[in-house]
Write a protein that holds these residues in place. Structure first.
Motif, mmCIF file in Angstrom:
data_model
loop_
_atom_site.group_PDB
_atom_site.id
_atom_site.type_symbol
_atom_site.label_atom_id
_atom_site.label_comp_id
_atom_site.label_asym_id
_atom_site.label_seq_id
_atom_site.Cartn_x
_atom_site.Cartn_y
_atom_site.Cartn_z
ATOM 1 N N MET A 181 0.839 -1.190 0.000
ATOM 2 C CA MET A 181 0.000 0.000 0.000
ATOM 3 C C MET A 181 0.874 1.240 0.000
ATOM 4 O O MET A 181 1.818 1.336 0.771
ATOM 5 N N SER A 182 0.590 2.195 -0.880
ATOM 6 C CA SER A 182 1.420 3.397 -0.962
ATOM 7 C C SER A 182 0.951 4.438 0.041
ATOM 8 O O SER A 182 -0.205 4.468 0.449
ATOM 9 N N ALA A 183 1.883 5.295 0.434
ATOM 10 C CA ALA A 183 1.597 6.346 1.404
ATOM 11 C C ALA A 183 0.685 7.397 0.775
ATOM 12 O O ALA A 183 0.741 7.661 -0.428
ATOM 13 N N GLN A 184 -0.136 8.013 1.594
ATOM 14 C CA GLN A 184 -1.060 9.042 1.134
ATOM 15 C C GLN A 184 -0.323 10.363 0.950
ATOM 16 O O GLN A 184 0.555 10.710 1.732
ATOM 17 N N VAL A 185 -0.688 11.103 -0.100
ATOM 18 C CA VAL A 185 -0.121 12.416 -0.358
ATOM 19 C C VAL A 185 -1.184 13.460 -0.053
ATOM 20 O O VAL A 185 -2.302 13.389 -0.554
ATOM 21 N N LEU A 186 -0.824 14.410 0.787
ATOM 22 C CA LEU A 186 -1.719 15.476 1.223
ATOM 23 C C LEU A 186 -1.387 16.755 0.470
ATOM 24 O O LEU A 186 -0.216 17.142 0.408
ATOM 25 N N MET A 187 -2.387 17.395 -0.103
ATOM 26 C CA MET A 187 -2.222 18.687 -0.774
ATOM 27 C C MET A 187 -2.752 19.758 0.170
ATOM 28 O O MET A 187 -3.870 19.654 0.662
ATOM 29 N N ARG A 188 -1.932 20.787 0.403
ATOM 30 C CA ARG A 188 -2.349 21.824 1.346
ATOM 31 C C ARG A 188 -1.566 23.107 1.115
ATOM 32 O O ARG A 188 -0.590 23.129 0.388
ATOM 33 N N ARG A 189 -2.002 24.156 1.801
ATOM 34 C CA ARG A 189 -1.295 25.437 1.788
ATOM 35 C C ARG A 189 -0.083 25.332 2.725
ATOM 36 O O ARG A 189 -0.175 24.711 3.781
ATOM 37 N N ARG A 190 0.995 25.919 2.326
ATOM 38 C CA ARG A 190 2.219 25.917 3.143
ATOM 39 C C ARG A 190 1.993 26.738 4.414
ATOM 40 O O ARG A 190 1.385 27.800 4.395
ATOM 41 N N LYS A 191 2.499 26.213 5.513
ATOM 42 C CA LYS A 191 2.466 26.944 6.780
ATOM 43 C C LYS A 191 3.557 28.021 6.744
ATOM 44 O O LYS A 191 4.646 27.776 6.202
ATOM 45 N N PRO A 192 3.300 29.211 7.307
ATOM 46 C CA PRO A 192 4.266 30.313 7.209
ATOM 47 C C PRO A 192 5.677 29.964 7.713
ATOM 48 O O PRO A 192 6.658 30.427 7.149
ATOM 49 N N GLU A 193 5.772 29.152 8.723
ATOM 50 C CA GLU A 193 7.084 28.826 9.305
ATOM 51 C C GLU A 193 7.764 27.644 8.608
ATOM 52 O O GLU A 193 8.880 27.280 8.930
ATOM 53 N N GLU A 194 7.089 27.075 7.638
ATOM 54 C CA GLU A 194 7.568 25.854 7.008
ATOM 55 C C GLU A 194 8.665 26.112 5.973
ATOM 56 O O GLU A 194 8.554 26.991 5.129
ATOM 57 N N PHE A 195 9.694 25.305 6.030
ATOM 58 C CA PHE A 195 10.832 25.378 5.117
ATOM 59 C C PHE A 195 10.495 24.664 3.820
ATOM 60 O O PHE A 195 9.975 23.553 3.837
ATOM 61 N N LEU A 196 10.800 25.294 2.694
ATOM 62 C CA LEU A 196 10.619 24.651 1.389
ATOM 63 C C LEU A 196 11.980 24.125 0.926
ATOM 64 O O LEU A 196 12.958 24.870 0.912
ATOM 65 N N PRO A 197 12.056 22.862 0.534
ATOM 66 C CA PRO A 197 13.343 22.273 0.150
ATOM 67 C C PRO A 197 13.959 22.942 -1.086
ATOM 68 O O PRO A 197 13.343 22.998 -2.147
ATOM 69 N N LYS A 198 15.172 23.434 -0.924
ATOM 70 C CA LYS A 198 15.881 24.122 -2.004
ATOM 71 C C LYS A 198 16.024 23.236 -3.238
ATOM 72 O O LYS A 198 15.811 23.690 -4.365
ATOM 73 N N GLU A 199 16.355 21.951 -3.018
ATOM 74 C CA GLU A 199 16.559 21.065 -4.166
ATOM 75 C C GLU A 199 15.272 20.869 -4.968
ATOM 76 O O GLU A 199 15.306 20.699 -6.185
ATOM 77 N N LEU A 200 14.138 20.958 -4.315
ATOM 78 C CA LEU A 200 12.847 20.843 -4.997
ATOM 79 C C LEU A 200 12.565 22.113 -5.804
ATOM 80 O O LEU A 200 12.182 22.051 -6.967
ATOM 81 N N LEU A 201 12.775 23.267 -5.198
ATOM 82 C CA LEU A 201 12.555 24.541 -5.878
ATOM 83 C C LEU A 201 13.454 24.682 -7.104
ATOM 84 O O LEU A 201 13.047 25.229 -8.128
ATOM 85 N N MET A 202 14.660 24.148 -7.008
ATOM 86 C CA MET A 202 15.605 24.283 -8.108
ATOM 87 C C MET A 202 15.326 23.323 -9.264
ATOM 88 O O MET A 202 15.916 23.457 -10.328
ATOM 89 N N LEU A 203 14.402 22.386 -9.071
ATOM 90 C CA LEU A 203 13.971 21.553 -10.200
ATOM 91 C C LEU A 203 13.257 22.416 -11.242
ATOM 92 O O LEU A 203 13.368 22.187 -12.442
#
Length: 157
Positions: free
Chosen positions: A1-23
């Motif tokens: 069984m695969s893990a569930q993926v949640l779609m949501r708004r980013r929390k203000p204090e939450e870090f966004l992964p640089k390697e993802l943004l640079m894709l």
């Protein structure tokens, strides 16, 4: 069984992964220009952000998707499209009438994805990436030279 993926708004204090943004934008100095000025939708799996979609106001009636990226291990499963559609829904709810997205001529998968989400090509800025990025970018065996601008009106969805 695969893990569930949640779609949501980013929390203000939450870090966004640089390697993802640079894709979506391989030049970090470009990402820094819009990183804190954008609102973000994220896809999260097992407590880890695996997808992002940033939205920044251009004016009171128009906004722009600034960065849309999904971790390569999760690509091709519809998460990018879901993030973009969620971002478009939020933009419409916030009163934006038009949404713009810009991508490279060599970004074939992204061009297809944006059109599947309802965007239409409206303009090409020739040599944008050659003139604004220090290193040549290649995707799909093609040099990324030109910027393709797509837009949609939120009521068309």
């Amino acid at each position: 069984m695969s893990a569930q993926v949640l779609m949501r708004r980013r929390k203000p204090e939450e870090f966004l992964p640089k390697e993802l943004l640079m894709l979506a934008d391989p030049e970090w100095s470009q990402v820094e220009k819009y990183l804190d000025q954008s609102s973000w939708m994220v896809a999260e799996c097992e407590g880890r952000i695996i997808g992002v979609c940033g939205f920044m106001a251009v004016d009171s009636s128009a906004g722009e998707i600034m960065n849309a990226a999904v971790d390569p291990a999760y690509q091709g499963k519809g998460f990018g499209k879901k993030l973009i559609l969620l971002t478009l829904e939020q933009a419409q709810n916030d009163g934006y009438k038009k949404v713009i997205v810009r991508t490279g001529n060599s970004s074939l998968d992204q061009l297809a994805l944006y059109q599947k989400c309802g965007f239409r090509m409206v303009r090409i800025e020739q040599d944008y990436f050659v003139n604004n990025y220090p290193e040549p970018i290649y995707e799909n065996g093609i040099q990324c030279r030109d910027q393709v601008i797509l837009e949609m009106y939120t009521r068309e969805r």
